[in-house]
Write an enzyme that holds these catalytic residues in place. Structure first.
Site, short mmCIF file in Angstrom:
data_model
loop_
_atom_site.label_atom_id
_atom_site.label_comp_id
_atom_site.label_asym_id
_atom_site.label_seq_id
_atom_site.Cartn_x
_atom_site.Cartn_y
_atom_site.Cartn_z
N ASP A 61 -3.08 -4.51 12.53
CA ASP A 61 -1.88 -4.20 11.74
C ASP A 61 -2.17 -4.61 10.30
OD1 ASP A 61 0.65 -3.53 10.96
OD2 ASP A 61 1.61 -5.32 11.80
N ASP A 112 -0.70 2.41 9.31
CA ASP A 112 -1.24 1.07 9.09
C ASP A 112 -1.47 0.26 10.35
OD1 ASP A 112 1.44 0.78 9.66
OD2 ASP A 112 1.78 -0.80 8.18
N GLU A 113 -1.42 0.87 11.52
CA GLU A 113 -1.71 0.09 12.73
C GLU A 113 -2.26 0.96 13.84
OE1 GLU A 113 1.55 -1.62 15.00
OE2 GLU A 113 2.98 -0.30 13.98
#
Length: 349
Positions: A11, A106-107
Protein backbone atom coordinates in the site's frame (compact mmCIF):
# COMPACT_ATOMS: atom_id res chain seq x y z
CA UNK A 1 -1.37 -31.04 3.96
CA UNK A 2 -2.31 -27.61 2.60
CA UNK A 3 0.65 -25.59 1.37
CA UNK A 4 1.24 -22.44 3.41
CA UNK A 5 0.85 -19.35 1.28
CA UNK A 6 3.07 -16.28 1.36
CA UNK A 7 1.08 -13.14 0.61
CA UNK A 8 2.31 -9.56 0.41
CA UNK A 9 0.05 -6.52 0.47
CA UNK A 10 1.69 -3.32 -0.76
CA UNK A 11 0.00 0.00 0.00
CA UNK A 12 1.70 3.18 -1.18
CA UNK A 13 1.96 5.92 1.43
CA UNK A 14 -0.33 8.98 0.97
CA UNK A 15 -0.02 8.21 -2.73
CA UNK A 16 -1.55 11.22 -4.51
CA UNK A 17 0.10 13.63 -2.07
CA UNK A 18 3.43 11.82 -2.22
CA UNK A 19 3.46 11.98 -6.03
CA UNK A 20 2.77 15.72 -5.82
CA UNK A 21 5.50 16.12 -3.22
CA UNK A 22 7.98 14.32 -5.46
CA UNK A 23 7.06 16.56 -8.40
CA UNK A 24 7.36 19.68 -6.24
CA UNK A 25 9.88 19.14 -3.39
CA UNK A 26 9.10 22.58 -1.93
CA UNK A 27 5.90 21.02 -0.55
CA UNK A 28 7.81 18.52 1.58
CA UNK A 29 7.84 20.53 4.81
CA UNK A 30 4.44 22.15 4.36
CA UNK A 31 0.93 20.90 5.15
CA UNK A 32 -0.93 20.25 1.91
CA UNK A 33 -3.86 18.27 0.57
CA UNK A 34 -4.97 16.99 -2.82
CA UNK A 35 -8.52 17.65 -4.00
CA UNK A 36 -11.16 19.79 -2.36
CA UNK A 37 -9.86 23.02 -3.83
CA UNK A 38 -13.26 24.69 -3.41
CA UNK A 39 -12.92 26.02 0.16
CA UNK A 40 -16.68 26.15 0.74
CA UNK A 41 -17.94 22.92 -0.83
CA UNK A 42 -14.82 20.83 -1.46
CA UNK A 43 -13.80 17.56 0.16
CA UNK A 44 -10.19 16.48 0.77
CA UNK A 45 -9.04 13.46 -1.25
CA UNK A 46 -5.78 12.85 0.64
CA UNK A 47 -3.11 14.84 2.47
CA UNK A 48 0.49 14.55 3.61
CA UNK A 49 1.50 13.54 7.12
CA UNK A 50 2.26 17.11 8.21
CA UNK A 51 -1.36 18.02 7.47
CA UNK A 52 -2.49 14.94 9.39
CA UNK A 53 -0.69 16.24 12.47
CA UNK A 54 -3.20 19.10 12.42
CA UNK A 55 -6.10 16.64 12.27
CA UNK A 56 -6.73 16.87 8.52
CA UNK A 57 -8.02 13.60 7.05
CA UNK A 58 -9.17 12.11 3.76
CA UNK A 59 -12.87 12.73 2.96
CA UNK A 60 -12.92 15.72 5.32
CA UNK A 61 -14.82 18.81 4.09
CA UNK A 62 -12.30 21.45 3.04
CA UNK A 63 -13.92 24.06 5.26
CA UNK A 64 -13.23 21.93 8.35
CA UNK A 65 -9.71 21.09 7.15
CA UNK A 66 -8.94 24.80 6.78
CA UNK A 67 -10.21 25.46 10.30
CA UNK A 68 -7.86 22.81 11.66
CA UNK A 69 -4.95 23.96 9.49
CA UNK A 70 -5.38 27.56 8.22
CA UNK A 71 -2.13 27.41 6.22
CA UNK A 72 -3.14 24.20 4.41
CA UNK A 73 -2.13 24.23 0.73
CA UNK A 74 -4.77 22.81 -1.63
CA UNK A 75 -3.80 21.14 -4.92
CA UNK A 76 -5.97 20.01 -7.82
CA UNK A 77 -5.93 16.27 -8.55
CA UNK A 78 -3.78 15.19 -11.50
CA UNK A 79 -4.74 11.61 -12.36
CA UNK A 80 -2.47 11.43 -15.40
CA UNK A 81 0.46 11.93 -13.05
CA UNK A 82 -0.79 9.34 -10.54
CA UNK A 83 -1.50 6.74 -13.20
CA UNK A 84 1.98 7.16 -14.69
CA UNK A 85 3.56 6.48 -11.29
CA UNK A 86 1.19 3.57 -10.72
CA UNK A 87 2.20 1.97 -14.04
CA UNK A 88 5.88 1.97 -13.02
CA UNK A 89 5.02 0.44 -9.64
CA UNK A 90 2.84 -2.24 -11.20
CA UNK A 91 5.64 -3.23 -13.60
CA UNK A 92 7.87 -3.71 -10.56
CA UNK A 93 5.29 -6.04 -9.01
CA UNK A 94 5.20 -8.15 -12.16
CA UNK A 95 8.99 -8.36 -12.21
CA UNK A 96 8.76 -10.39 -8.99
CA UNK A 97 5.68 -12.55 -9.69
CA UNK A 98 2.83 -13.00 -12.16
CA UNK A 99 0.41 -13.45 -9.27
CA UNK A 100 -0.48 -9.80 -8.79
CA UNK A 101 -3.98 -8.60 -7.91
CA UNK A 102 -4.18 -4.80 -8.26
CA UNK A 103 -6.82 -3.21 -6.03
CA UNK A 104 -6.36 0.41 -7.08
CA UNK A 105 -3.66 2.74 -8.35
CA UNK A 106 -1.74 2.51 -5.09
CA UNK A 107 -2.20 -0.99 -3.69
CA UNK A 108 -2.03 -4.64 -4.68
CA UNK A 109 -1.76 -8.19 -3.39
CA UNK A 110 1.13 -10.41 -4.48
CA UNK A 111 1.33 -14.17 -3.98
CA UNK A 112 5.04 -15.01 -3.69
CA UNK A 113 4.61 -18.57 -2.43
CA UNK A 114 6.45 -20.04 -5.41
CA UNK A 115 9.09 -17.33 -5.87
CA UNK A 116 12.49 -19.03 -5.47
CA UNK A 117 14.62 -15.91 -5.36
CA UNK A 118 15.45 -14.18 -2.08
CA UNK A 119 15.65 -17.57 -0.33
CA UNK A 120 11.90 -17.92 -0.89
CA UNK A 121 11.47 -15.44 1.95
CA UNK A 122 8.37 -13.26 1.61
CA UNK A 123 9.94 -10.78 4.01
CA UNK A 124 13.06 -10.39 1.86
CA UNK A 125 10.90 -10.12 -1.27
CA UNK A 126 8.78 -7.38 0.32
CA UNK A 127 11.92 -5.47 1.29
CA UNK A 128 13.26 -5.80 -2.27
CA UNK A 129 9.98 -4.59 -3.79
CA UNK A 130 9.88 -1.55 -1.51
CA UNK A 131 13.48 -0.72 -2.36
CA UNK A 132 12.90 -1.13 -6.11
CA UNK A 133 9.86 1.15 -5.96
CA UNK A 134 11.90 3.79 -4.16
CA UNK A 135 14.82 3.45 -6.56
CA UNK A 136 12.62 3.92 -9.63
CA UNK A 137 10.05 6.43 -8.39
CA UNK A 138 11.40 8.01 -5.22
CA UNK A 139 8.15 6.96 -3.51
CA UNK A 140 7.67 4.89 -0.37
CA UNK A 141 5.12 2.19 0.28
CA UNK A 142 4.23 0.00 3.23
CA UNK A 143 4.09 -3.79 3.10
CA UNK A 144 2.30 -6.46 5.06
CA UNK A 145 3.46 -10.07 4.88
CA UNK A 146 1.20 -12.88 6.08
CA UNK A 147 -0.22 -16.32 5.21
CA UNK A 148 -3.36 -14.78 3.65
CA UNK A 149 -4.86 -11.64 2.13
CA UNK A 150 -6.83 -10.61 5.21
CA UNK A 151 -3.83 -10.48 7.51
CA UNK A 152 -1.41 -9.08 4.90
CA UNK A 153 -3.68 -6.07 4.31
CA UNK A 154 -4.11 -5.41 8.02
CA UNK A 155 -0.35 -5.77 8.55
CA UNK A 156 0.54 -3.27 5.83
CA UNK A 157 -1.20 -0.52 7.81
CA UNK A 158 0.65 -1.08 11.08
CA UNK A 159 4.02 0.61 10.52
CA UNK A 160 3.07 3.33 8.03
CA UNK A 161 4.69 5.22 6.46
CA UNK A 162 7.46 3.23 4.74
CA UNK A 163 6.72 0.28 6.97
CA UNK A 164 7.00 -3.49 6.89
CA UNK A 165 5.12 -5.79 9.23
CA UNK A 166 5.25 -9.59 9.17
CA UNK A 167 2.71 -12.03 10.60
CA UNK A 168 4.14 -15.55 10.57
CA UNK A 169 1.84 -18.61 10.65
CA UNK A 170 2.76 -19.20 14.30
CA UNK A 171 1.81 -15.62 15.21
CA UNK A 172 -1.67 -15.65 13.67
CA UNK A 173 -3.62 -16.58 16.82
CA UNK A 174 -1.95 -13.98 19.02
CA UNK A 175 -2.10 -11.34 16.28
CA UNK A 176 -5.85 -11.55 15.66
CA UNK A 177 -7.22 -11.82 19.18
CA UNK A 178 -6.83 -8.13 20.05
CA UNK A 179 -7.70 -6.81 16.59
CA UNK A 180 -10.75 -4.50 16.48
CA UNK A 181 -13.45 -6.12 14.34
CA UNK A 182 -13.55 -2.96 12.20
CA UNK A 183 -10.21 -4.11 10.74
CA UNK A 184 -11.80 -7.22 9.21
CA UNK A 185 -12.55 -7.34 5.49
CA UNK A 186 -16.18 -6.46 4.79
CA UNK A 187 -16.94 -4.98 8.22
CA UNK A 188 -18.23 -1.46 7.65
CA UNK A 189 -19.82 1.00 10.05
CA UNK A 190 -23.21 -0.73 9.96
CA UNK A 191 -21.78 -4.21 10.68
CA UNK A 192 -19.52 -2.73 13.33
CA UNK A 193 -22.48 -1.12 15.11
CA UNK A 194 -24.42 -4.38 14.88
CA UNK A 195 -21.54 -6.32 16.44
CA UNK A 196 -20.96 -3.69 19.11
CA UNK A 197 -24.61 -3.93 20.15
CA UNK A 198 -23.95 -7.58 21.03
CA UNK A 199 -20.78 -6.75 22.98
CA UNK A 200 -18.34 -7.58 20.18
CA UNK A 201 -15.47 -5.15 19.63
CA UNK A 202 -12.43 -7.39 19.13
CA UNK A 203 -11.76 -10.62 17.27
CA UNK A 204 -11.47 -12.41 20.60
CA UNK A 205 -15.01 -11.24 21.40
CA UNK A 206 -16.13 -12.42 17.97
CA UNK A 207 -14.60 -15.85 18.54
CA UNK A 208 -17.10 -16.39 21.37
CA UNK A 209 -20.03 -16.37 18.91
CA UNK A 210 -20.93 -19.64 17.23
CA UNK A 211 -21.04 -20.11 13.48
CA UNK A 212 -24.81 -20.60 13.67
CA UNK A 213 -25.26 -17.31 15.56
CA UNK A 214 -23.18 -15.36 13.06
CA UNK A 215 -24.98 -16.85 10.06
CA UNK A 216 -28.30 -16.02 11.71
CA UNK A 217 -27.25 -12.39 12.26
CA UNK A 218 -25.27 -11.76 9.06
CA UNK A 219 -26.38 -14.40 6.56
CA UNK A 220 -23.68 -15.71 4.22
CA UNK A 221 -21.19 -13.13 5.52
CA UNK A 222 -21.48 -14.74 8.95
CA UNK A 223 -19.38 -17.69 7.77
CA UNK A 224 -16.65 -15.33 6.62
CA UNK A 225 -16.74 -13.46 9.92
CA UNK A 226 -16.35 -16.74 11.80
CA UNK A 227 -13.17 -17.50 9.84
CA UNK A 228 -11.78 -13.97 9.80
CA UNK A 229 -12.01 -13.77 13.60
CA UNK A 230 -9.62 -16.74 13.68
CA UNK A 231 -7.26 -15.31 11.07
CA UNK A 232 -8.52 -17.68 8.37
CA UNK A 233 -8.96 -16.36 4.83
CA UNK A 234 -9.01 -18.73 1.86
CA UNK A 235 -9.43 -16.06 -0.83
CA UNK A 236 -6.85 -16.49 -3.58
CA UNK A 237 -4.75 -13.72 -5.07
CA UNK A 238 -6.57 -13.44 -8.39
CA UNK A 239 -4.42 -11.93 -11.15
CA UNK A 240 -7.02 -12.45 -13.88
CA UNK A 241 -10.23 -11.70 -12.05
CA UNK A 242 -12.95 -10.49 -14.38
CA UNK A 243 -14.62 -7.51 -12.77
CA UNK A 244 -18.23 -6.74 -13.57
CA UNK A 245 -18.11 -3.40 -11.80
CA UNK A 246 -15.91 -0.94 -9.97
CA UNK A 247 -17.52 1.08 -7.22
CA UNK A 248 -16.89 3.11 -4.09
CA UNK A 249 -19.18 4.04 -1.24
CA UNK A 250 -19.11 5.88 2.04
CA UNK A 251 -21.24 5.68 5.16
CA UNK A 252 -21.61 9.09 6.81
CA UNK A 253 -21.64 9.64 10.56
CA UNK A 254 -23.97 12.62 10.11
CA UNK A 255 -27.11 11.84 8.12
CA UNK A 256 -27.44 13.72 4.82
CA UNK A 257 -30.79 15.48 5.09
CA UNK A 258 -30.78 17.53 1.88
CA UNK A 259 -29.97 17.10 -1.80
CA UNK A 260 -27.23 19.70 -1.42
CA UNK A 261 -25.59 17.68 1.33
CA UNK A 262 -25.60 14.60 -0.93
CA UNK A 263 -24.16 16.50 -3.89
CA UNK A 264 -21.33 17.85 -1.72
CA UNK A 265 -20.09 14.28 -1.30
CA UNK A 266 -19.81 13.62 -5.06
CA UNK A 267 -16.34 15.17 -5.69
CA UNK A 268 -14.56 13.02 -3.10
CA UNK A 269 -16.43 9.87 -4.19
CA UNK A 270 -15.63 10.64 -7.83
CA UNK A 271 -11.92 11.10 -7.09
CA UNK A 272 -11.88 7.85 -5.13
CA UNK A 273 -13.64 6.00 -7.96
CA UNK A 274 -11.35 7.29 -10.71
CA UNK A 275 -8.32 6.24 -8.66
CA UNK A 276 -9.58 2.65 -8.78
CA UNK A 277 -10.40 2.51 -12.48
CA UNK A 278 -7.64 1.16 -14.71
CA UNK A 279 -7.13 1.89 -18.40
CA UNK A 280 -8.71 -1.47 -19.24
CA UNK A 281 -11.76 -0.61 -17.14
CA UNK A 282 -12.24 2.66 -19.04
CA UNK A 283 -12.36 0.70 -22.31
CA UNK A 284 -15.15 -1.57 -21.07
CA UNK A 285 -17.57 0.79 -19.31
CA UNK A 286 -21.17 0.01 -20.24
CA UNK A 287 -23.03 1.89 -17.53
CA UNK A 288 -22.85 4.03 -14.41
CA UNK A 289 -24.72 3.53 -11.16
CA UNK A 290 -25.62 5.50 -8.03
CA UNK A 291 -27.00 3.93 -4.86
CA UNK A 292 -28.34 5.20 -1.54
CA UNK A 293 -28.99 3.59 1.82
CA UNK A 294 -31.21 5.70 4.06
CA UNK A 295 -31.43 5.87 7.85
CA UNK A 296 -34.02 3.06 7.81
CA UNK A 297 -31.54 0.86 5.86
CA UNK A 298 -33.69 1.01 2.72
CA UNK A 299 -31.48 0.54 -0.36
CA UNK A 300 -32.23 2.16 -3.72
CA UNK A 301 -30.17 2.55 -6.88
CA UNK A 302 -30.28 3.91 -10.42
CA UNK A 303 -28.26 2.71 -13.42
CA UNK A 304 -27.81 4.39 -16.78
CA UNK A 305 -26.22 3.14 -19.99
CA UNK A 306 -22.94 4.99 -20.59
CA UNK A 307 -19.65 4.46 -22.39
CA UNK A 308 -17.72 6.92 -20.25
CA UNK A 309 -17.50 7.91 -16.61
CA UNK A 310 -19.22 11.29 -16.58
CA UNK A 311 -19.41 13.35 -13.38
CA UNK A 312 -22.35 15.41 -14.63
CA UNK A 313 -24.34 12.24 -15.36
CA UNK A 314 -23.56 10.97 -11.85
CA UNK A 315 -24.77 14.29 -10.45
CA UNK A 316 -28.03 13.98 -12.39
CA UNK A 317 -28.49 10.40 -11.12
CA UNK A 318 -28.04 11.58 -7.54
CA UNK A 319 -30.65 14.30 -8.10
CA UNK A 320 -33.08 11.82 -9.65
CA UNK A 321 -32.55 9.20 -6.96
CA UNK A 322 -32.87 11.74 -4.16
CA UNK A 323 -36.35 12.69 -5.38
CA UNK A 324 -37.48 9.17 -4.48
CA UNK A 325 -36.22 9.30 -0.89
CA UNK A 326 -38.40 9.65 2.20
CA UNK A 327 -35.63 9.58 4.81
CA UNK A 328 -32.16 11.14 5.28
CA UNK A 329 -29.31 9.35 3.53
CA UNK A 330 -26.68 7.39 5.45
CA UNK A 331 -24.68 5.86 2.58
CA UNK A 332 -23.88 6.97 -0.98
CA UNK A 333 -22.21 4.72 -3.53
CA UNK A 334 -21.19 5.40 -7.13
CA UNK A 335 -19.68 3.07 -9.70
CA UNK A 336 -19.36 1.82 -13.24
CA UNK A 337 -20.58 -1.41 -14.79
CA UNK A 338 -18.13 -3.22 -17.04
CA UNK A 339 -18.69 -5.38 -20.11
CA UNK A 340 -16.59 -7.22 -22.67
CA UNK A 341 -13.89 -5.18 -24.41
CA UNK A 342 -14.37 -5.00 -28.16
CA UNK A 343 -10.86 -5.85 -29.44
CA UNK A 344 -11.72 -4.79 -33.00
CA UNK A 345 -12.74 -1.37 -31.77
CA UNK A 346 -9.57 -1.00 -29.71
CA UNK A 347 -7.43 -1.86 -32.73
CA UNK A 348 -8.83 1.16 -34.55
CA UNK A 349 -7.08 3.58 -32.21
Amino acid sequence: MTKLRKIIHIDMDYFFAQVEEKANPSLKDKPFAVGGTNPKRGVISTCNYIAREYGVRSAMPTAIAMQKCPNLILLNTDFAKYKAASAVIRDIFYSFTDKVEPLSLDEAYLDVTDVKEYKNSATLIAQAIKQEIFNKTGLTGSAGVAPNKLLAKIASDINKPNGLYVVTPKQVDSFVKDLPVKKLFGVGKVSQEKLKSTGVETCLDLQQLSLATLVDKFGKFGSSLYNYARGIDNREVNPVRIRKSVSVENTYLEDLKTLGACLEKLPSLYDKLTSRITEEHYKSIIGIVVKFTDTKFNKTSLTRVAKILDKEMLKNLIIELHQKQNHPIRLIGIGVKLGEIDDKQIDLF
